[in-house]
Design an enzyme around this catalytic site. Structure first.
Site, mmCIF file in Angstrom:
data_model
loop_
_atom_site.group_PDB
_atom_site.id
_atom_site.type_symbol
_atom_site.label_atom_id
_atom_site.label_comp_id
_atom_site.label_asym_id
_atom_site.label_seq_id
_atom_site.Cartn_x
_atom_site.Cartn_y
_atom_site.Cartn_z
ATOM 1 N N ASP A 32 44.337 29.253 14.828
ATOM 2 C CA ASP A 32 43.373 30.343 15.001
ATOM 3 C C ASP A 32 42.657 30.634 13.686
ATOM 4 O O ASP A 32 41.465 30.912 13.655
ATOM 5 C CB ASP A 32 44.075 31.623 15.458
ATOM 6 C CG ASP A 32 44.633 31.484 16.860
ATOM 7 O OD1 ASP A 32 44.415 30.425 17.476
ATOM 8 O OD2 ASP A 32 45.291 32.434 17.321
ATOM 9 N N ASP A 36 38.759 30.621 12.897
ATOM 10 C CA ASP A 36 38.048 31.774 12.338
ATOM 11 C C ASP A 36 37.229 31.374 11.119
ATOM 12 O O ASP A 36 36.148 31.881 10.886
ATOM 13 C CB ASP A 36 39.037 32.873 11.943
ATOM 14 C CG ASP A 36 39.594 33.573 13.172
ATOM 15 O OD1 ASP A 36 38.998 33.405 14.258
ATOM 16 O OD2 ASP A 36 40.611 34.272 13.041
ATOM 17 N N SER A 81 30.546 35.665 51.436
ATOM 18 C CA SER A 81 31.991 35.615 51.286
ATOM 19 C C SER A 81 32.506 34.560 52.255
ATOM 20 O O SER A 81 31.744 33.979 53.026
ATOM 21 C CB SER A 81 32.609 36.979 51.554
ATOM 22 O OG SER A 81 32.136 37.463 52.779
ATOM 23 N N LEU A 82 33.809 34.319 52.217
ATOM 24 C CA LEU A 82 34.354 33.244 53.034
ATOM 25 C C LEU A 82 35.164 33.805 54.185
ATOM 26 O O LEU A 82 35.770 34.863 54.089
ATOM 27 C CB LEU A 82 35.260 32.346 52.188
ATOM 28 C CG LEU A 82 34.578 31.556 51.076
ATOM 29 C CD1 LEU A 82 35.594 30.731 50.325
ATOM 30 C CD2 LEU A 82 33.478 30.666 51.640
ATOM 31 N N GLU A 114 40.777 24.070 46.460
ATOM 32 C CA GLU A 114 40.826 24.668 45.121
ATOM 33 C C GLU A 114 41.642 25.946 45.187
ATOM 34 O O GLU A 114 41.605 26.654 46.187
ATOM 35 C CB GLU A 114 39.411 25.051 44.647
ATOM 36 C CG GLU A 114 38.450 23.907 44.505
ATOM 37 C CD GLU A 114 37.004 24.409 44.443
ATOM 38 O OE1 GLU A 114 36.687 25.205 43.540
ATOM 39 O OE2 GLU A 114 36.212 24.033 45.323
ATOM 40 N N LYS A 116 42.280 29.689 44.796
ATOM 41 C CA LYS A 116 41.347 30.810 44.855
ATOM 42 C C LYS A 116 41.713 31.771 43.728
ATOM 43 O O LYS A 116 42.833 32.282 43.679
ATOM 44 C CB LYS A 116 41.498 31.494 46.215
ATOM 45 C CG LYS A 116 40.500 32.576 46.478
ATOM 46 C CD LYS A 116 40.576 32.953 47.963
ATOM 47 C CE LYS A 116 39.683 34.125 48.276
ATOM 48 N NZ LYS A 116 40.067 35.350 47.577
ATOM 49 N N ARG A 137 28.545 39.705 41.841
ATOM 50 C CA ARG A 137 28.215 39.441 43.234
ATOM 51 C C ARG A 137 27.590 40.667 43.906
ATOM 52 O O ARG A 137 26.673 40.546 44.703
ATOM 53 C CB ARG A 137 29.484 39.035 43.978
ATOM 54 C CG ARG A 137 29.262 38.797 45.441
ATOM 55 C CD ARG A 137 30.539 38.327 46.119
ATOM 56 N NE ARG A 137 30.286 38.128 47.527
ATOM 57 C CZ ARG A 137 30.266 39.111 48.422
ATOM 58 N NH1 ARG A 137 30.506 40.342 48.033
ATOM 59 N NH2 ARG A 137 30.006 38.864 49.684
ATOM 60 N N LYS A 295 36.797 23.448 51.086
ATOM 61 C CA LYS A 295 35.376 23.166 51.305
ATOM 62 C C LYS A 295 35.193 21.732 51.767
ATOM 63 O O LYS A 295 35.897 20.835 51.297
ATOM 64 C CB LYS A 295 34.602 23.343 49.994
ATOM 65 C CG LYS A 295 34.643 24.741 49.422
ATOM 66 C CD LYS A 295 34.008 24.763 48.038
ATOM 67 C CE LYS A 295 34.184 26.131 47.389
ATOM 68 N NZ LYS A 295 33.947 26.076 45.943
ATOM 69 N N LYS A 319 44.713 32.317 52.945
ATOM 70 C CA LYS A 319 45.393 33.375 52.198
ATOM 71 C C LYS A 319 46.890 33.111 52.178
ATOM 72 O O LYS A 319 47.482 32.897 53.240
ATOM 73 C CB LYS A 319 45.148 34.731 52.871
ATOM 74 C CG LYS A 319 43.692 35.172 52.800
ATOM 75 C CD LYS A 319 43.437 35.904 51.511
ATOM 76 C CE LYS A 319 42.152 36.715 51.616
ATOM 77 N NZ LYS A 319 41.885 37.465 50.401
ATOM 78 N N CYS A 431 51.956 66.727 30.284
ATOM 79 C CA CYS A 431 52.775 67.802 29.748
ATOM 80 C C CYS A 431 52.443 67.861 28.264
ATOM 81 O O CYS A 431 52.608 66.883 27.543
ATOM 82 C CB CYS A 431 54.258 67.499 29.946
ATOM 83 S SG CYS A 431 55.314 68.590 28.968
ATOM 84 N N CYS A 436 59.041 68.499 24.648
ATOM 85 C CA CYS A 436 59.528 68.180 25.994
ATOM 86 C C CYS A 436 60.541 67.032 25.889
ATOM 87 O O CYS A 436 60.237 65.994 25.315
ATOM 88 C CB CYS A 436 58.358 67.756 26.880
ATOM 89 S SG CYS A 436 58.877 67.101 28.476
HETATM 90 ZN ZN LIG Z 1 57.512 68.462 29.737
#
Ligand SMILES: [Zn+2]
Length: 694
Positions: A32, A36, A81-82, A114, A116, A137, A295, A319, A431, A436
């Protein structure tokens, strides 16, 4: 082109290459830090040569912010939508309809299956390969122009690699990876705030946030799955492939993120097998998926099949079976966290769901309870999806007891009886009583938690006891605990198998806890800062503060302006840190921790600009070395002040080559750049390290 312009282009290519390795292929080639540095070098060059800045430069991912909300945009081709299939039978019925529409009609039809993605649909427009628009969308025909936020998603290229000329529209899904979601929730938990419910809603909420800088930090990602064809606004120059599989491959070649587990299935049997395979397999993925999209592979056949008013006829969404169960909700209770947030939750008759016994489910907040209309005694549907904690979906009204009454949020804290309050714009009741007991237990548990002071064995049930016995009132009291005080205590941790609280004497574990507390004294300052539970100070901010200010005294003394000079510390965090130290009781607490022997300094490497022995030298690494990984070599070089670059130019000081070195070595030789083999590289590192030691 000038050498500077060359270098800028080279850096952009290298950065895109590494973004792709990291965000799309999940296989980074450099650390990383090294990444950077590439970005910083580019920022630096662009600052000096503003004429070289282009909108598709990786430095321009976060650019400006929308003045007032997002503009509405019209989708030229509606985003349909499907239709759904919930079982094998429905999948086969879908296949039958497709084959009827095909000719000759009897032969099996090939599909692409694929995963989903459970996220937010998005449409990207590229003009001559440059990203010009990203839209949600919305209702399918009209969405919102969220380009400014889409640009911050590093998986999405600002410029396509060898993309087609003219205008092209790409569709896909923006999602929040599990790891990013977990990180956000750890921060919420550490801050004592209610958790986000699931990655999908969080991703959708993030995309609509008006602050692109914040969006950029959330770590959204994306998968693309469609090139829109046949639209009047699209150019004829783009020769679409003949199959969906070829389209996915082409998109990947353009450096777009494509979910890699898709499969071409010769017939519906293969599709059924794919769905069965992933119903369980999905748990190993780094993102949430709730099904499989199927598809028709042949794009000409798709055209022929067309669409109904609502759904395309050539696709369906399978699903995965939802993980739901029914049980009785005994009662709705309210828990109070360390910031005082009062959150309703459901106490349930224990029930088995997705392999574990569930006796609690979240209800998020009072509004959520009202919306769902759940009551004490209701039989409810609970569900475990992408959510952290199982949730109550809805009551089963036909099973409601005749005497049930609507639930109302209590007006007082269930623990200390203070009046609960909420800001007008918030959904959370709090609260506000600092003493407390619920808040104190919460903050002690946080103090001892693994990512804070890491005191193993000091969980909620022991903290409860310590407070009940009057042994502990604050963090500093922990350091005075003795084995004799702890051994006789009776704790009642929950057994995860039976989900019952099992009381037992602490006994010998007491010594362990005392040892762990003593060990925590030598923790780095960053852990202590995080453990204090300062609002808005999560793990990462704490580490930054420790690294930057070095000692607790310097941090405590820093005015708001000084706090803001630390990297990535904004006005909200700075004000919160200042307010914490301005509270006299907190000052006393820290002095007592110091007196107890708790370490107050940072051991992290200092972020100085002291030039190392290799300062000003740029290295390029190529091939594989036998003795160290590329990350280790990069780290060693950076420790010595050198820069590591991804590509060779005339400015490169050395090219270090290992086995199977490629074109970079050739280029170095062509440009007359000095090259080092593994042994020579080691010699240089050894020599420089000796020089660096005082
Ligand atoms: Zn309290």
């Amino acid at each position: 082109m000038t050498p500077i312009a060359d270098r800028v282009r080279e850096l952009r290519d290298a950065i895109r290459h590494h973004e792709e390795r990291y965000y799309i292929h999940n296989a980074p080639e450099i650390s990383d830090e090294a990444f950077d540095r590439l970005l910083h070098e580019l920022e630096h060059l662009e600052a000096e040569h503003p004429e070289l800045v282009t909108p598709d430069s990786p430095t321009q991912r976060v650019a400006g912010r929308p003045a007032e909300g997002f503009a509405t945009v019209e989708h030229l081709v509606p985003m349909l939508s499907l239709d759904n299939a919930y079982n094998e039978e429905e999948l086969r019925a879908f296949d039958e309809r497709v084959r009827k529409g095909a000719e000759p009609g009897e032969a099996p039809v090939a599909y692409v299956a694929e995963l989903k993605i459970d996220g937010l649909s998005i449409a990207l427009t590229y003009d001559d390969g440059r990203l010009v628009r990203g839209a949600t969308r919305g209702d399918g025909s009209r969405g919102e122009d969220v380009t400014i936020n889409v640009r911050t998603i590093r998986a999405i290229p600002l410029a396509l690699r060898n993309g087609p000329p003219g205008r092209i529209e790409i569709r896909g899904e923006v999602y929040l990876p599990r790891a990013a979601f977990d990180r956000m929730n750890r921060e919420m938990e550490a801050a004592g705030e209610p958790l986000y419910a699931n990655p999908r809603n969080t991703a959708a909420g993030t995309m609509r946030n008006l602050d692109p800088a914040l969006v950029s930090k959330r770590g959204l990602s994306a998968f693309m799955y469609q090139v829109v064809t046949g639209a009047s606004h699209l150019p004829v120059t783009y020769q679409a492939p003949e199959t969906h599989a070829a389209t996915l491959t082409a998109m990947r070649d353009w450096s777009l993120p494509v979910e890699p587990h898709w499969r071409r299935c010769e017939d519906i049997n293969a599709v059924v097998a794919f769905c069965a395979e992933w119903a369980d397999g999905r748990r190993t993925l780094e993102f949430e998926t709730d099904g499989v999209v199927i598809k028709v592979d042949d794009l000409a056949l798709r055209e022929k099949l067309g669409a109904t008013a609502k759904f395309p006829r050539w696709a369906t969404a399978f699903k995965f079976p939802a993980q739901q169960a029914h049980t009785v909700l005994r009662r709705i209770l309210v828990s109070v966290g360390r910031t005082g947030a009062a959150t309703p939750y459901a106490e349930l008759e224990p029930v088995l769901l997705a392999g574990s016994t569930i006796s609690m489910a979240t209800l998020h907040n009072a509004d959520d309870v009202a919306r769902k209309g759940v009551r004490d005694g209701d039989t409810v549907v609970i569900e475990k999806g992408g959510d952290v904690i199982p949730k109550v979906v809805a009551p089963i009204l036909s099973l409601r007891p005749p005497d049930s009454v609507p639930w109302v949020m209590p007006t007082r804290c269930p623990v200390c009886d203070s009046v609960l309050r909420r800001d007008e714009e918030e959904v959370v009741w709090r609260c506000e009583n600092l003493s407390c007991p619920a808040r104190i237990v919460g903050s002690l548990v946080h103090f001892a938690s693994r990512t804070a002071m890491n005191v193993e064995g000091l969980g909620a049930s022991l903290v409860d006891q310590l407070i009940a016995q009057g042994l502990v009132r604050d963090f500093a009291d922990l350091y005075a605990l003795t084995v004799d005080q702890l051994e006789p205590l009776v704790v009642a941790p929950r057994d995860p198998k039976s989900d019952r609280a099992v009381p037992r004497k602490l006994g010998k574990v007491g010594r362990n806890v005392v040892d762990q507390i003593a060990r925590s004294k030598s923790n780095d300052l960053s852990r202590l800062i995080y453990a204090l539970g300062i609002r808005h100070v999560g793990e990462k901010v704490a580490a930054t503060l420790a690294r930057y200010f070095r000692t607790m005294d310097q941090l405590r003394a820093a005015p708001v302006e000084a706090l803001q000079t630390a990297p990535e510390i904004g006005p909200v965090v700075a004000a919160s840190v200042r307010a914490f130290f301005d509270e006299p009781r907190n000052g006393v607490l820290i002095d007592r921790l110091r007196d107890a022997g708790v370490n107050m300094t940072s051991q992290a490497p200092e972020p100085t600009d002291v030039p190392g022995p290799l300062a000003g030298k740029t290295f390029v690494l190529t091939g594989t070395m036998a003795s160290m990984t590329r990350e280790q070599a990069t780290e060693a070089l950076e420790r010595l002040g050198a820069k590591v670059s991804a590509s060779v130019s005339k400015k490169t000081s050395y090219v270090v080559y290992g086995e199977e070195a490629g074109t970079k070595l050739e280029k170095a030789q062509k440009l007359g750049v000095e090259t080092l083999d593994e042994a020579q590289f080691h010699a240089l590192i050894m020599k420089s390290t000796r020089n660096q030691e005082p």
